[in-house]
Design an enzyme around this catalytic site. Sequence first.
Site: not given
Length: 465
Positions: A190, A320
């Site tokens: 989870h 980037s």
Amino acid sequence: MTVAKTRTETDTFGPIEVAADRYWGAQAQRSLGNFKIGWEKQPASIVRALGVVKRAAAEVNMEMKRLDPVVGKAIVDAAQEVIDGKLNDHFPLVVWQTGSGTQSNMNANEVISNRAIEMLGGVMGSKKPVHPNDHVNMSQSSNDTYPTAMHIACAEQVVHHLIPALHHLHKALDAKARAFNHIIKIGRTHTQDATPLTLGQEFSGYAAQVASSIKRIEMTLPGLQELAQGGTAVGTGLNAPVGFAEKVADRIAAITGIAFVTAPNKFEALAAHDSMVFSHGAINAAAAALFKIANDIRFLGSGPRSGLGELSLPENEPGSSIMPGKVNPTQCEAMTQVCVQVFGNNAALTFAGSQGHFELNVYNPLMAYNFLQSVQLLSDASVSFTDNCVVGIEAREDNIKAALDRSLMLVTALAPTIGYDNAAKIAKTAHKNGTTLREEALATGLVSEVDYDRLVRPEDMTHPG
């Protein structure tokens, strides 16, 4: 003397001009004018498969004394050039055409006819001595030829490209599983902390997913290996001699090296393509597995300082245009994009497979294109992901150990001795106070230092017992 730039080709609609240096004929030329839709051309693997069908049919028609040997030999030779990719420039048609693939079948008939005529010293466009319908298309219909080509192309691409690519990825993941098996880390369920496992165990799960994907895809091959050829227009076999279907399947198997057989029911083979849907379903499941694997790897490699930072991924290029020094998990991103495309292809292919109205499915080019795109993308992405990411993955053992040491879920090892409720209370108190499990466990008086150190051993929590 001026060389003519065009020649006149004819069909039942009359004459039409075709570029003199192109082998296609009237019907392919009309298709170019009638279907100016998109940029997606018929895949080269479909063109090759059509060549396989035409060669096999000519050989069988000669064997059955239906086709003149001189004409038949020229057809076989021209079809072999199609198989070898030498005539790919003469197959210009787009995917978006008649749903039976008739235009592409006729494209093949015309190219092979004109090339055979040229080989025999005749005049291209004359249809003499090799006629595209009477000779190249003998004992065939587009309705059984294109589905047969679909199965040939899809089976060949799966066998020769997708399965080897997945084996390549499996080998790399399995190697990492063995290399990382000594590294104990915290598990996550989870997306929350769970009990420990080894990094090798985690990677063994990825390797097993790929191995299972290969098995599932291989299970679908027998369906793809059943061929519609011999069913002709509606599955009855009209205009094909008795035994043609079996013989042509045997020839196709011999040409390709894949165990193709004639479909036991030609009505099903023409009207439904459930085997295509089934096979692509297994490919779709493989994409789901690869999506999960790529996602896990990029999240485990997140950081380098503010993420999970358990893995170090290869730095292949700047990440980037504005942030200096940034490196991104580009191979994972490429893989997940490919998987999403496969999911979309599966939806389109599933719907198309349901559209077998009466005796013929008329979504064949769409089904072939989507299936083959999925196979190519997953094949290429699996190799790229393996070579440019997986083989270069390294474990950041310091970060892994730090996360393990501060995890509250190690308290699970105390539960059999002090009970679930007491163990839960210790974990919650430690989390609230910012203290360690050891401190809070000893403070309860429920466990001694000796027992705590004996019970809470991460290395003993990675296996049954």
